[in-house]
Scaffold this active site. Sequence first.
Site, PDB file in Angstrom:
ATOM      1  N   GLU A   1      -9.895 -10.288  -7.996  1.00 41.85           N
ATOM      2  CA  GLU A   1      -8.755 -10.415  -7.087  1.00 41.85           C
ATOM      3  C   GLU A   1      -8.413 -11.851  -6.725  1.00 41.85           C
ATOM      4  O   GLU A   1      -7.251 -12.154  -6.449  1.00 41.85           O
ATOM      5  CB  GLU A   1      -8.984  -9.579  -5.828  1.00 41.85           C
ATOM      6  CG  GLU A   1      -9.021  -8.089  -6.135  1.00 41.85           C
ATOM      7  CD  GLU A   1      -8.963  -7.210  -4.915  1.00 41.85           C
ATOM      8  OE1 GLU A   1      -9.008  -7.736  -3.774  1.00 41.85           O
ATOM      9  OE2 GLU A   1      -8.870  -5.988  -5.093  1.00 41.85           O
TER      10      GLU A   1
ATOM     11  N   GLU B   1     -15.956   8.875   2.462  1.00 44.66           N
ATOM     12  CA  GLU B   1     -15.884   7.508   1.937  1.00 44.66           C
ATOM     13  C   GLU B   1     -16.823   6.575   2.694  1.00 44.66           C
ATOM     14  O   GLU B   1     -16.741   6.443   3.906  1.00 44.66           O
ATOM     15  CB  GLU B   1     -14.453   6.970   1.993  1.00 44.66           C
ATOM     16  CG  GLU B   1     -14.338   5.625   1.301  1.00 44.66           C
ATOM     17  CD  GLU B   1     -12.910   5.103   1.243  1.00 44.66           C
ATOM     18  OE1 GLU B   1     -12.635   4.305   0.344  1.00 44.66           O
ATOM     19  OE2 GLU B   1     -12.090   5.497   2.094  1.00 44.66           O
TER      20      GLU B   1
ATOM     21  N   ARG C   1       0.841  -1.189   0.000  1.00 42.71           N
ATOM     22  CA  ARG C   1       0.000   0.000   0.000  1.00 42.71           C
ATOM     23  C   ARG C   1       0.880   1.244   0.000  1.00 42.71           C
ATOM     24  O   ARG C   1       1.583   1.538   0.964  1.00 42.71           O
ATOM     25  CB  ARG C   1      -0.946  -0.005   1.208  1.00 42.71           C
ATOM     26  CG  ARG C   1      -2.060  -1.026   1.098  1.00 42.71           C
ATOM     27  CD  ARG C   1      -2.936  -0.745  -0.093  1.00 42.71           C
ATOM     28  NE  ARG C   1      -4.171  -1.536  -0.079  1.00 42.71           N
ATOM     29  CZ  ARG C   1      -5.094  -1.461  -1.008  1.00 42.71           C
ATOM     30  NH1 ARG C   1      -4.947  -0.635  -2.037  1.00 42.71           N
ATOM     31  NH2 ARG C   1      -6.174  -2.198  -0.941  1.00 42.71           N
TER      32      ARG C   1
ATOM     33  N   GLU D   1     -15.243  -7.622  -7.808  1.00 46.06           N
ATOM     34  CA  GLU D   1     -13.989  -7.524  -7.057  1.00 46.06           C
ATOM     35  C   GLU D   1     -13.502  -8.897  -6.611  1.00 46.06           C
ATOM     36  O   GLU D   1     -12.306  -9.198  -6.703  1.00 46.06           O
ATOM     37  CB  GLU D   1     -14.147  -6.600  -5.842  1.00 46.06           C
ATOM     38  CG  GLU D   1     -14.140  -5.139  -6.167  1.00 46.06           C
ATOM     39  CD  GLU D   1     -12.816  -4.646  -6.736  1.00 46.06           C
ATOM     40  OE1 GLU D   1     -11.739  -5.226  -6.450  1.00 46.06           O
ATOM     41  OE2 GLU D   1     -12.844  -3.658  -7.492  1.00 46.06           O
TER      42      GLU D   1
ATOM     43  N   GLU E   1      -2.373  -3.630  -9.968  1.00 39.32           N
ATOM     44  CA  GLU E   1      -2.356  -4.469  -8.766  1.00 39.32           C
ATOM     45  C   GLU E   1      -1.320  -5.587  -8.894  1.00 39.32           C
ATOM     46  O   GLU E   1      -1.276  -6.293  -9.892  1.00 39.32           O
ATOM     47  CB  GLU E   1      -3.742  -5.082  -8.524  1.00 39.32           C
ATOM     48  CG  GLU E   1      -4.807  -4.054  -8.230  1.00 39.32           C
ATOM     49  CD  GLU E   1      -6.195  -4.651  -8.083  1.00 39.32           C
ATOM     50  OE1 GLU E   1      -6.913  -4.226  -7.170  1.00 39.32           O
ATOM     51  OE2 GLU E   1      -6.559  -5.544  -8.891  1.00 39.32           O
TER      52      GLU E   1
END
Length: 194
Positions: free
Chosen positions: A100, A123, A68, A96, A144
């Site tokens: 992933e 958010e 991150r 998702e 990613e």
Amino acid sequence: MTNERKGPWTVLSRKDVYENPWIRLTHHEVLTPAQTPGIYGLIHYKNLAIGVVPIDAEGHTYLVGQYRFPLEAYSWEIPEGGGAPGVDPLQSAARELREETGLSASHWRKILECDLSNSVSDERAVAYVAWGLTQGEAEPEATEDLAVKRVPLAEAFRMVSAGEIRDALSVLSLQAVQLLHLQGKLDPGGPRDG
């Protein structure tokens, strides 16, 4: 001057100072609740945060690891990402999970809705538990570099307690699943009401 009221705050002016496809940063000149001059920076998120706790028939879950950038650290998390406005969050969650981990699920249950950092951002997040899993091919985005690992739920709960999982949506979601488990509403076949 705007002089717009937001609860006990008065917005005197606002200026968008940065924007990209995911966020917008707005600087506000304000009067605080004490009516003193101040500033407020607000980060607007253009997507809904989406998280999934997939659970297989043996009571294992799948965690996604990645570096991150803001934290300068590696992070283990539940499968998560962004859901576009106007798209059903469940549809975004299924996308998702598939992107992933390569997993598809036949059963879904919403386990939480929350605000992730409400002192500086708007958010919002929605998380699901998913079961009835089928393995396919993962399709991560070009940005990613992901690692996926399958762990017993008890190990994921331990990782949260030990501070090894720190991502807010992951912590909240895994704690919600743990609560379902403690209430006897979770078994390898998936959550049940009651």
